[in-house]
Scaffold this motif. Structure first.
Motif, PDB file in Angstrom:
ATOM      1  N   ALA A   1      39.435  42.954  37.277  1.00 33.87           N
ATOM      2  CA  ALA A   1      39.205  44.255  36.643  1.00 33.87           C
ATOM      3  C   ALA A   1      39.088  44.287  35.127  1.00 33.87           C
ATOM      4  O   ALA A   1      38.151  44.840  34.571  1.00 33.87           O
ATOM      5  CB  ALA A   1      39.977  45.412  37.316  1.00 33.87           C
ATOM      6  N   GLU A   2      39.864  43.382  34.484  1.00 31.71           N
ATOM      7  CA  GLU A   2      40.085  43.372  33.009  1.00 31.71           C
ATOM      8  C   GLU A   2      38.982  42.725  32.256  1.00 31.71           C
ATOM      9  O   GLU A   2      38.548  43.009  31.186  1.00 31.71           O
ATOM     10  CB  GLU A   2      41.421  42.920  32.826  1.00 31.71           C
TER      11      GLU A   2
ATOM     12  N   GLN B   1      32.752  40.689  33.974  1.00 29.24           N
ATOM     13  CA  GLN B   1      32.080  41.247  35.606  1.00 29.24           C
ATOM     14  C   GLN B   1      31.387  42.508  35.384  1.00 29.24           C
ATOM     15  O   GLN B   1      31.631  43.204  34.546  1.00 29.24           O
ATOM     16  CB  GLN B   1      33.634  41.437  36.388  1.00 29.24           C
TER      17      GLN B   1
ATOM     18  N   ARG C   1      34.301  45.771  38.601  1.00 31.79           N
ATOM     19  CA  ARG C   1      35.502  45.942  38.289  1.00 31.79           C
ATOM     20  C   ARG C   1      36.156  46.991  38.736  1.00 31.79           C
ATOM     21  O   ARG C   1      37.435  47.119  39.188  1.00 31.79           O
ATOM     22  CB  ARG C   1      35.238  45.855  36.610  1.00 31.79           C
TER      23      ARG C   1
ATOM     24  N   VAL D   1      37.952  50.379  32.064  1.00 36.48           N
ATOM     25  CA  VAL D   1      36.998  50.292  33.061  1.00 36.48           C
ATOM     26  C   VAL D   1      36.095  51.989  32.947  1.00 36.48           C
ATOM     27  O   VAL D   1      35.080  51.808  32.911  1.00 36.48           O
ATOM     28  CB  VAL D   1      37.594  50.080  34.509  1.00 36.48           C
TER      29      VAL D   1
END
Length: 723
Positions: free
Chosen positions: A52-53, A57, A62, A128
Motif C-alpha cells: 500500500a505504501e 502500485q 493501494r 494513499v
C-alpha cells in the motif's frame, strides 16, 4: 529423471519407523531457534502494508491493500489473539515461544499491533488519500462542502439512511447495549434541554449501506468526491435526538472472540451443534476496542468498563476507523487506476484438437497428465469444465469431491446437483467447519442433500482440508479413474486471484488411492497405504521428514541434494528442525513462504544453507510444493498442506507426487524465478526481519514474478498439442 513412479518409492514406505538423520559433529539446536509465530504473522501483514505504501502500485490497488491489511488484522484478533488468550487462561503451552512467558508474548503482540495500526492509519492519511485525490477520487469532510452539497446530502440522509438507524440510549431504563463484533458505532453524549441531565447513546453505522457516499450524483467517476458514512450520520445527529443538545460524538469499534470450538466427540448432530456455536460466536468476549483519537476520557472509561476490556486492548486511532471500508472505493470503475486486465488462458493440453470443436477434457487427460496453474490458466475451462463434462457425460457413473470453501451460486455445486439428478452416484464431502464459511457450507450441504447427493462431513475431530475430485467413467467395458488433486479450493471466484496448482490425471494408481481415501472419509478410518499420495494426519509429516532426512544423507554421500518448499506457513517444529539438520549436512534449502515463518535462516552452524523468500502482489500465493532432488530421482509433491500443527495433526490433507518430466521442470522453473535475486521479493533475516528487495542498485524495479508467469503462460505452446 523419471516419468513413472518407482514401485520401490511409494508413500507406504513412509509409515515405517525411522530415526532422524543426525549430522556428525553438528551442534545441538538452541532453544531459541524458532521465530514467534504471531509476530511473524504481523510481519506478513506489514508486507501487505508495504504494498500500500508503494507508489509504483496503481492507487486503487493501494487502497485495496489497505483494506486487506485491515481485514487480515480483524481475523488475526478474532482467531489468533483470541486463541492465545484462551491458551493462557487454560494454562496450555504457547507453541514456538520457548523461554518466554505467555504474558510476554501477548504484550509483544499488542505492542507490534499498535505500531502497525498507527502506521496503517498514517499510510492512508499521508500517502494513499492524497494519491487518490490526485487521481480524481477525493474523500472529503463535511466542513469542505458547500451549502448546496450539504442540502443534497441532507435529503439523501433523510430518505436513505435515517429510516434504518436505531439510536440506543443508556440510562436506568436502558442498559448498555450489546455491541456486535466489527460493527462501526458512534458514541453520542446528549443533554436533556428540560432536565439538564447528560445521557449517553450509541448509534450503529448500518453495515448494509455503502461506507463512502458520493457527494453529488452529477460528478463523474473520473472526478468525484466521497464522504464517509459515519461522518454523514454524525452531522445529522440532531435528527436522531430531537429536543436534545448533542454535546459530542466519537467513533468506536469492537472486535470479539469469534473462534468456534465444538466437542465433536460429545455431539450426535454436528450441524445442529455448529449452528448453536455460530450463534454463540456473535456474543464472544471483546478482545480489541478501537476508538477515534479524539474520544474524551469519560466516554472511553464507560466503554472500557461496560465491555470489560483492558487498557492494552484499546487502540486510539485517527478517523476513519475500519479502513476495510476502502474495499468499496477500490472497486470504483477506473481501469487506469487498477492493475491491467489479464485474461487467464486455457491450458494448452485442454484446447480443442480441431477448430470450432468443444474440448474433450477426458480425452486430453487420458493422453497425458495436466498440470494446471491458476489464475494464469483458467479454472473455468479446466477444473470447472472437467466436473461439468462429468455431470453431463452418460458414461460417467460416479463423482466424488471434497468441498472446503466455494462461492455463492457455485457452478461446481450445480454440476454435482446436475450429476445426481441425472442418476449418477455423487458423493460430496462438505467441510462445514471451514472457519467463517460455516453457515454458507451448511446451506450448500442441505441443497446438495435435497438434490440426492450423498453428503458427508468427514471424520470426527478432523477438518477435511484436502482438495480432491474423482470421476469414475466406463470406457470399453472397463472403469477408468479421472482425478483432480489441487492446492486451492473449488471456488471459481477466488481462483481468479489465488495462485494455485492442480493435477488432472487418469493415472490408475492415483484413482485407486483416491477411491480408498474417499471410502475411508465417508467411513471410519484413514488407510495408511497409498502409492502416489501422502495423506495427513497419519503419515504426511513422517513422509516429509523421511524425504528431508534422505536429502541430508545424499548430501553426505556426495549425491545431488536440494530441498525446495513453497507454503503459506512454516511453523511445525519437527519439520523446521529437520530442515536445520539438512542444512548442517550441506543441503541447500529454499523456502518460499507467503505468511508465517518460524524458521530462522542464515544462522551460522544452524541454518546457513537456508534461504527464505516471500512474494506478495496482485495474486495471493497459495500453492504448496515440496521438491526434493532425491539423488537424481526427483520427488516433487503438490497439495493442500501447510507446515503447521493443525495441517499435519488435525486435518485430512493430501499431497500428490508429480512424475511427468515436463511438470518437474515447470515446478523447478517457478522456484528458479522466485529465488532469483532479480525477482522482487522479501528476504527473511535470522532475527525475524523481512527486508524488501524491489529495486536494483541503480534504482530500477526488479522483475515481478506474477507478471512474468502470466506472460510465459500466455505465450506458451506445449509440444504435441494442436491449436
Amino acid at each position: 529423471m523419471t516419468d513413472t513412479l518407482d514401485a520401490d518409492r511409494t508413500s507406504s514406505d513412509f509409515d515405517d519407523d525411522f530415526e532422524p538423520f543426525d549430522v556428525e559433529g553438528a551442534p545441538e539446536l538452541p532453544a531459541e531457534r524458532y521465530l514467534d509465530r504471531e509476530l511473524s504473522w504481523l510481519a506478513f501483514n506489514q508486507r501487505v502494508l508495504e504494498l500500500a505504501e508503494d507508489p509504483r502500485q496503481p492507487v486503487l490497488e493501494r487502497a485495496n491493500f489497505l483494506a486487506i491489511f485491515a481485514s487480515n488484522l480483524d481475523e488475526f484478533f478474532m482467531v489468533r489473539v483470541a486463541g492465545l488468550k484462551r491458551r493462557i487462561v487454560t494454562g496450555l503451552a504457547v507453541p514456538t515461544n520457548v523461554g518466554r512467558s505467555p504474558g510476554d508474548v501477548l504484550s509483544d503482540i499488542s505492542r507490534a499491533a499498535h505500531e502497525l495500526q498507527e502506521r496503517h492509519a498514517r499510510v492512508y492519511q499521508e500517502l494513499v488519500k492524497p494519491a487518490l485525490a490526485d487521481a480524481g477520487i477525493r474523500v472529503v469532510s463535511w466542513d469542505e462542502l458547500g451549502e448546496g452539497e450539504r442540502a443534497h446530502l441532507a435529503e439523501f440522509f433523510a430518505t436513505q439512511i435515517f429510516p434504518v438507524l436505531m439510536p440506543l440510549a443508556v440510562d436506568p431504563a436502558h442498559p448498555f447495549p450489546y455491541i456486535s463484533g466489527l460493527s462501526l458505532n458512534l458514541s453520542v453524549r446528549v443533554r436533556n434541554s428540560r432536565t439538564g441531565r447528560v445521557e449517553f447513546a450509541r448509534v450503529k453505522v448500518p453495515q448494509m449501506l455503502p461506507r463512502f457516499v458520493q457527494v453529488s450524483p452529477d460528478e463523474t467517476v473520473d472526478d468525484a468526491r466521497y464522504i464517509a458514512l459515519e461522518e454523514l450520520i454524525s452531522n445529522h445527529l440532531g435528527d436522531l435526538f430531537p429536543g436534545m443538545e448533542v454535546l459530542d460524538h466519537h467513533v468506536f469499534r469492537v472486535t470479539r472472540n469469534e473462534d468456534v470450538e465444538i466437542e465433536e466427540d460429545e455431539t450426535e448432530n454436528l450441524i445442529k451443534a455448529l449452528e448453536k456455536e455460530l450463534l454463540r460466536r456473535r456474543f464472544g468476549p471483546p478482545i480489541r476496542l478501537e476508538v477515534s483519537d479524539d474520544m474524551d476520557d469519560v466516554t472511553l472509561e464507560l466503554l472500557v468498563r461496560e465491555l470489560d476490556i483492558s487498557d492494552q486492548e484499546v487502540f486510539r486511532l485517527p478517523a476513519p476507523l475500519d479502513l476495510g471500508g476502502l474495499f468499496d472505493l477500490s472497486r470504483i470503475d477506473r481501469p487506469d487506476l487498477h492493475y491491467p486486465t489479464q485474461v487467464p488462458t486455457t491450458n494448452a493440453q485442454l484446447l480443442p484438437r480441431e477448430p470450432n470443436q468443444q474440448a474433450d477434457i477426458f480425452a486430453a487427460v487420458a493422453r497425458k497428465d495436466v498440470l494446471l496453474h491458476h489464475p494464469y490458466e483458467s479454472f473455468a475451462t479446466s477444473v470447472q469444465a472437467f466436473l461439468e463434462q462429468a455431470a453431463a457425460d452418460p458414461h460417467v457413473l460416479a463423482i466424488k469431491q471434497t468441498l472446503y470453501r466455494t462461492s455463492g451460486d457455485s457452478p461446481i455445486v450445480e454440476a454435482l446437483i446436475d450429476a445426481a439428478e441425472a442418476g449418477k452416484q455423487v458423493l460430496a464431502l462438505v467441510e462445514i467447519k471451514a472457519r467463517f464459511d460455516e453457515a454458507a457450507n451448511i446451506t450448500w450441504a442441505r441443497k446438495l442433500e435435497k438434490a440426492g447427493v450423498h453428503v458427508v462431513y468427514g471424520l470426527v475431530g478432523l477438518k477435511t482440508h484436502c482438495k480432491l475430485a474423482l470421476v469414475i467413467r466406463q470406457e470399453q467395458g472397463k472403469l477408468r479413474h479421472y482425478s483432480h488433486i489441487g492446492t486451492g479450493n473449488y471456488n471459481p471466484k477466488t481462483s481468479r486471484v489465488y495462485e494455485d496448482l492442480g493435477l488432472l490425471t487418469a493415472d490408475d494408481q492415483v484413482g485407486k488411492d483416491l477411491t480408498r481415501l474417499f471410502n475411508e472419509l465417508s467411513g471410519y478410518a484413514i488407510e495408511k497405504k497409498f502409492k502416489r499420495l501422502l495423506v495427513a494426519p497419519l503419515h504426511l509429516r513422517k513422509g516429509l521428514l523421511k524425504l528431508i532426512a534422505q536429502e541430508a544423507r545424499n548430501a553426505k554421500e556426495g549425491k545431488p541434494a536440494r530441498i525446495r518448499i513453497k507454503v503459506n506457513s512454516m511453523v511445525d517444529e519437527a519439520i523446521i528442525d529437520a530442515l536445520y539438520r539438512a542444512s548442517n549436512a550441506g543441503v541447500p534449502v529454499e523456502v518460499w513462504v507467503r505468511g508465517i515463518c518460524s524458521l530462522r535462516p542464515g544462522i551460522p552452524g544452524i541454518s546457513e544453507n537456508i534461504r527464505v523468500r516471500s512474494i506478495l502482489g496482485r495474486y495471493l500465493e497459495h500453492s504448496r510444493i515440496f521438491s526434493f532432488d532425491g539423488g537424481g530421482d526427483p520427488q516433487v509433491y503438490i497439495g493442500s498442506a501447510d507446515m503447521m500443527h493443525r495441517n499435519l495433526d488435525r486435518r485430512v490433507e493430501a499431497l500428490v507426487r508429480l512424475t511427468d518430466p515436463d511438470h518437474l521442470r515447470e515446478v523447478d522453473g517457478f522456484f528458479d524465478l522466485a529465488m532469483d535475486d532479480r525477482t522482487s521479493s522479501w528476504h527473511l533475516d535470522g532475527d525475524g526481519t523481512w527486508v524488501r528487495h524491489s529495486s536494483d542498485a541503480a534504482g530500477h524495479p526488479l522483475d515481478d514474478l506474477q507478471a512474468t508467469l502470466m506472460q510465459r503462460t500466455v505465450h506458451r505452446a506445449r509440444p504435441g498439442i494442436r491449436r
